[in-house]
Design an enzyme around this catalytic site. Structure first.
Site, PDB file in Angstrom:
ATOM      1  N   ASP A  41       0.939  -1.141  -0.001  1.00  0.00           N
ATOM      2  CA  ASP A  41       0.071  -0.094   0.090  1.00  0.00           C
ATOM      3  C   ASP A  41       0.776   1.109  -0.086  1.00  0.00           C
ATOM      4  O   ASP A  41       0.384   2.419   0.087  1.00  0.00           O
ATOM      5  CB  ASP A  41      -0.994   0.019   1.037  1.00  0.00           C
ATOM      6  CG  ASP A  41      -0.326  -0.073   2.557  1.00  0.00           C
ATOM      7  OD1 ASP A  41       0.831  -0.066   2.458  1.00  0.00           O
ATOM      8  OD2 ASP A  41      -1.028  -0.027   3.636  1.00  0.00           O
ATOM      9  N   SER A  42       2.190   1.015  -0.039  1.00  0.00           N
ATOM     10  CA  SER A  42       3.206   2.165  -0.177  1.00  0.00           C
ATOM     11  C   SER A  42       2.917   2.894  -1.453  1.00  0.00           C
ATOM     12  O   SER A  42       3.515   3.905  -1.852  1.00  0.00           O
ATOM     13  CB  SER A  42       4.466   1.857  -0.269  1.00  0.00           C
ATOM     14  OG  SER A  42       4.795   0.696  -0.763  1.00  0.00           O
ATOM     15  N   ASP A  80      -0.913  -6.382  -0.024  1.00  0.00           N
ATOM     16  CA  ASP A  80      -1.016  -5.500   1.332  1.00  0.00           C
ATOM     17  C   ASP A  80      -2.752  -5.187   1.394  1.00  0.00           C
ATOM     18  O   ASP A  80      -3.315  -4.980   0.416  1.00  0.00           O
ATOM     19  CB  ASP A  80      -0.677  -3.981   1.512  1.00  0.00           C
ATOM     20  CG  ASP A  80       0.761  -4.168   2.245  1.00  0.00           C
ATOM     21  OD1 ASP A  80       0.881  -5.090   3.102  1.00  0.00           O
ATOM     22  OD2 ASP A  80       1.322  -3.329   1.963  1.00  0.00           O
ATOM     23  N   LYS A 110      -0.685  -9.404   3.166  1.00  0.00           N
ATOM     24  CA  LYS A 110       0.043  -8.798   4.368  1.00  0.00           C
ATOM     25  C   LYS A 110      -1.001  -7.909   5.136  1.00  0.00           C
ATOM     26  O   LYS A 110      -1.783  -7.256   4.570  1.00  0.00           O
ATOM     27  CB  LYS A 110       1.269  -8.213   4.207  1.00  0.00           C
ATOM     28  CG  LYS A 110       2.052  -7.775   5.155  1.00  0.00           C
ATOM     29  CD  LYS A 110       3.488  -7.332   4.610  1.00  0.00           C
ATOM     30  CE  LYS A 110       3.404  -5.684   3.988  1.00  0.00           C
ATOM     31  NZ  LYS A 110       2.977  -4.807   5.021  1.00  0.00           N
ATOM     32  N   GLU A 112      -0.619  -5.274   8.776  1.00  0.00           N
ATOM     33  CA  GLU A 112      -0.020  -4.528   9.949  1.00  0.00           C
ATOM     34  C   GLU A 112      -0.544  -4.970  11.443  1.00  0.00           C
ATOM     35  O   GLU A 112      -1.644  -4.816  11.531  1.00  0.00           O
ATOM     36  CB  GLU A 112       0.053  -3.380   9.621  1.00  0.00           C
ATOM     37  CG  GLU A 112       1.015  -2.851   8.273  1.00  0.00           C
ATOM     38  CD  GLU A 112       0.978  -1.409   8.339  1.00  0.00           C
ATOM     39  OE1 GLU A 112       1.493  -0.787   7.062  1.00  0.00           O
ATOM     40  OE2 GLU A 112       0.563  -0.455   8.979  1.00  0.00           O
ATOM     41  N   GLU A 180       9.715  -3.668  10.713  1.00  0.00           N
ATOM     42  CA  GLU A 180      10.364  -2.447   9.662  1.00  0.00           C
ATOM     43  C   GLU A 180      10.683  -1.394  10.915  1.00  0.00           C
ATOM     44  O   GLU A 180      10.315  -1.047  11.796  1.00  0.00           O
ATOM     45  CB  GLU A 180       9.079  -1.839   9.146  1.00  0.00           C
ATOM     46  CG  GLU A 180       9.276  -0.349   8.366  1.00  0.00           C
ATOM     47  CD  GLU A 180       8.252   0.008   7.527  1.00  0.00           C
ATOM     48  OE1 GLU A 180       8.379   0.929   7.016  1.00  0.00           O
ATOM     49  OE2 GLU A 180       7.125  -0.592   7.195  1.00  0.00           O
TER      50      GLU A 180
END
Length: 273
Positions: A41-42, A80, A110, A112, A180
């Site tokens: 999602d970056s 993501d 993925k 978070e 990260e």
């Protein structure tokens, strides 16, 4: 040949993961022989121009992941789940994860964090055959709550939270965990404690693999050096210089030349007068 999860978990050398957001990005990554592609999602920051990942939608992720899969059909692809798509309950998370897998051909998703709610989601997804990559340390989707985009795990409480989160994700069924922006010694401790691979970004040398944003490693944006990344090329500068050269040739009529033009017979043209 696409690697399986057991193969990824038992590689004798560090895992190589890069981000990709479109068809050419997928093609380049696959041709380079990376182990895993992350459709992150970056893309909100480096492709869509947002100042965070929060505005990225599920539709955005699916649109870009489809393009990446067309470019990299034989590479393990993780997608993501964006902010808000797995935070409202297990049913919503399951529905969104299934949609991503079905619509993009992703091999895993993925997420978070390692809160009790997210751990429940990880357990449910993995129990139903959807592989999950976890993510602890700095978490861009909720970075505001963490005090901004800054290193995590430097004090007792944050270090313990990061370690416990990684262990809990493994226990919940995650097949790998991204670490990260945490101190290298903490990342090494976590990597030693986990049986599943850790993939570092700004987490030092001793993770089981590394991931970088492709735009960072290719130097696509001039003047944006980041401590957690290394620039392996300066494609941003090369692109700007190429466009400047093109513009100069257009303005001086040096381009196009005869080699760039098509011809027609004289008698055809004469009939138009």
């Amino acid at each position: 040949m696409k690697r399986s999860i057991p193969e990824l978990q038992t590689l004798a050398q560090p895992l190589v993961m890069v981000t990709a957001y479109d068809y050419p990005g997928g093609r380049h990554a696959e041709a380079a022989g990376v182990d895993v592609i992350l459709v992150g999602d970056s893309l909100g920051n480096v492709v869509l121009g947002y100042d965070s990942t929060a505005p990225v939608t599920l539709g955005d992720m699916i649109h870009h992941a489809r393009a990446v899969r067309r470019g990299a059909p034989q590479t393990f692809m993780v997608v993501d789940l964006p902010f808000g798509t797995y935070h409202t309950g297990v049913q919503d998370a399951m529905r969104n994860a299934v949609k991503v897998i079905q619509d993009t051909g992703a091999d895993a998703i993925k997420m978070e964090g390692a809160t009790p709610e997210i751990l429940e989601v990880v357990q449910t997804l993995t129990r139903n055959g959807i592989p999950v990559m976890g993510h602890v340390g700095l978490m861009p989707q909720t970075a505001t709550a963490q005090g901004g985009l800054r290193v995590q795990g430097k004090d007792d409480a944050s270090a313990r939270l990061t370690l416990d989160g990684a262990l809990a994700l493994e226990a919940a069924g995650a097949f790998s965990v991204v670490l990260e922006a945490i101190p290298a010694r903490l990342a090494r401790l976590i990597s030693d404690r986990l049986a599943i691979p850790t993939i570092g970004i700004g987490a030092g040398l001793h993770c089981d693999g590394q991931v970088l944003v492709t735009h960072d490693l290719l130097g696509l944006y001039e003047g944006e050096d980041k401590k957690i990344a290394k620039r392996y090329a300066e494609l941003g500068r090369a692109a700007r210089e190429a466009i400047e050269a093109y513009a100069a040739e257009v303005r001086t009529r040096a381009f196009p030349t005869k080699e760039n033009a098509f011809v027609m017979k004289d008698d055809v043209l004469d009939k138009l007068y």
